[in-house]
Write a protein that holds these residues in place. Structure first.
Motif, mmCIF file in Angstrom:
data_model
loop_
_atom_site.group_PDB
_atom_site.id
_atom_site.type_symbol
_atom_site.label_atom_id
_atom_site.label_comp_id
_atom_site.label_asym_id
_atom_site.label_seq_id
_atom_site.Cartn_x
_atom_site.Cartn_y
_atom_site.Cartn_z
ATOM 1 N N SER A 144 0.827 -1.213 0.000
ATOM 2 C CA SER A 144 0.000 0.000 0.000
ATOM 3 C C SER A 144 0.858 1.258 0.000
ATOM 4 O O SER A 144 0.490 2.255 -0.620
ATOM 5 C CB SER A 144 -0.994 -0.009 1.160
ATOM 6 O OG SER A 144 -0.350 0.039 2.391
ATOM 7 N N LEU A 145 2.017 1.230 0.647
ATOM 8 C CA LEU A 145 2.901 2.393 0.650
ATOM 9 C C LEU A 145 3.486 2.642 -0.737
ATOM 10 O O LEU A 145 3.541 3.780 -1.210
ATOM 11 C CB LEU A 145 4.016 2.225 1.680
ATOM 12 C CG LEU A 145 4.964 3.408 1.819
ATOM 13 C CD1 LEU A 145 4.220 4.658 2.268
ATOM 14 C CD2 LEU A 145 6.076 3.071 2.804
ATOM 15 N N GLN A 146 3.919 1.587 -1.394
ATOM 16 C CA GLN A 146 4.450 1.749 -2.749
ATOM 17 C C GLN A 146 3.388 2.350 -3.668
ATOM 18 O O GLN A 146 3.666 3.277 -4.426
ATOM 19 C CB GLN A 146 4.927 0.417 -3.312
ATOM 20 C CG GLN A 146 5.472 0.551 -4.717
ATOM 21 C CD GLN A 146 5.932 -0.774 -5.297
ATOM 22 O OE1 GLN A 146 5.823 -1.816 -4.671
ATOM 23 N NE2 GLN A 146 6.433 -0.728 -6.504
ATOM 24 N N GLN A 147 2.164 1.847 -3.586
ATOM 25 C CA GLN A 147 1.083 2.377 -4.409
ATOM 26 C C GLN A 147 0.803 3.835 -4.065
ATOM 27 O O GLN A 147 0.563 4.656 -4.934
ATOM 28 C CB GLN A 147 -0.177 1.537 -4.239
ATOM 29 C CG GLN A 147 -1.306 1.946 -5.164
ATOM 30 C CD GLN A 147 -0.984 1.713 -6.616
ATOM 31 O OE1 GLN A 147 -0.476 0.655 -6.978
ATOM 32 N NE2 GLN A 147 -1.250 2.692 -7.463
ATOM 33 N N ALA A 148 0.838 4.170 -2.777
ATOM 34 C CA ALA A 148 0.572 5.546 -2.343
ATOM 35 C C ALA A 148 1.624 6.513 -2.879
ATOM 36 O O ALA A 148 1.280 7.616 -3.330
ATOM 37 C CB ALA A 148 0.518 5.612 -0.820
ATOM 38 N N VAL A 149 2.894 6.122 -2.847
ATOM 39 C CA VAL A 149 3.947 6.984 -3.387
ATOM 40 C C VAL A 149 3.742 7.146 -4.889
ATOM 41 O O VAL A 149 3.782 8.256 -5.423
ATOM 42 C CB VAL A 149 5.353 6.424 -3.073
ATOM 43 C CG1 VAL A 149 6.430 7.231 -3.789
ATOM 44 C CG2 VAL A 149 5.607 6.421 -1.568
ATOM 45 N N ALA B 71 -1.265 8.795 3.353
ATOM 46 C CA ALA B 71 -0.737 10.086 3.820
ATOM 47 C C ALA B 71 0.791 10.077 3.799
ATOM 48 O O ALA B 71 1.421 11.057 3.393
ATOM 49 C CB ALA B 71 -1.262 10.400 5.217
ATOM 50 N N LEU B 72 1.409 8.969 4.223
ATOM 51 C CA LEU B 72 2.873 8.860 4.175
ATOM 52 C C LEU B 72 3.376 8.927 2.735
ATOM 53 O O LEU B 72 4.425 9.527 2.465
ATOM 54 C CB LEU B 72 3.339 7.561 4.837
ATOM 55 C CG LEU B 72 3.326 7.545 6.363
ATOM 56 C CD1 LEU B 72 3.514 6.128 6.883
ATOM 57 C CD2 LEU B 72 4.386 8.469 6.927
ATOM 58 N N GLY B 73 2.651 8.317 1.809
ATOM 59 C CA GLY B 73 3.024 8.388 0.395
ATOM 60 C C GLY B 73 3.060 9.825 -0.099
ATOM 61 O O GLY B 73 3.959 10.221 -0.844
#
Length: 190
Positions: free
Chosen positions: A76-81, A169-171
């Motif tokens: 999910s983080l990779q997708q968010a970035v 949000a982190l992304g």
């Protein structure tokens, strides 16, 4: 047989709508995208290379692993970035290729996850990260990041949907930092 009153029908409809919302929320709304082939327009100037996100060690010295992560934070983080990249960066690739040699490499390590507290109605969901951007001809730039989410009242949300909000949000924090990567930056909420 008597017909239910208007109020009875309204309550039934409200019950169906609320159950549908709870079911959709519990299922989550963000799924990781399937890996795609490198776009033809990707180059060293418009691409960030981000290898697989690693599980690191917490501040208390505990080594994290997939078993500590019921929500697949790396995906999910990779997708968010990728979703929130800002020009000049248009592409996020897992590895350099002949067309993207010299592109900056962003390495991210998850340093803490709290995703199992509080059940459907609340409790903190926290993700902490450490990252390093390697660029040719420049010293590495690093950051630490943390975001959290609490829900006390209202429509219940699943743990993984809450963690998805945190990683999204982190992304955005990371995508903004890539515009002017300063070493030692603190991203998110501390």
């Amino acid at each position: 047989m008597t017909q239910p009153s208007f109020a009875g029908r309204a309550v039934t409809r409200l019950f169906v709508v609320l159950n549908t919302i709870v079911l959709l929320t519990a299922c989550g709304s963000r799924q990781p995208a399937a890996p795609q082939a490198e776009p033809a327009a990707a180059s060293a100037r418009n691409t960030v290379v981000m290898p697989a996100i690693a599980y690191g060690t917490t501040a208390k010295g505990l080594q994290l692993s997939k078993k500590d992560d019921p929500c697949d934070v790396p995906a999910s983080l990779q997708q968010a970035v990728q979703d929130q990249l800002i020009a000049p960066y248009e592409y996020l690739l897992p590895a350099r290729s002949p067309g993207t040699d010299g592109a900056p490499v962003l390495k991210i390590e998850i340093t803490d996850i709290l995703a199992n507290a509080g059940g459907l109605y609340g409790g903190p969901k926290i993700v902490q990260l450490r990252g390093t951007l390697e660029r040719s001809g420049e010293p590495p730039a690093g950051f630490t990041a943390q975001r959290q989410m609490f829900i006390y009242f209202g429509v219940p949300r699943s743990t993984c949907s809450m963690v998805g909000v945190v990683t999204y949000a982190l992304g955005g924090d990371i995508a903004n930092w890539l515009q002017k990567p300063t070493n030692g930056a603190t991203l998110g909420e501390f």
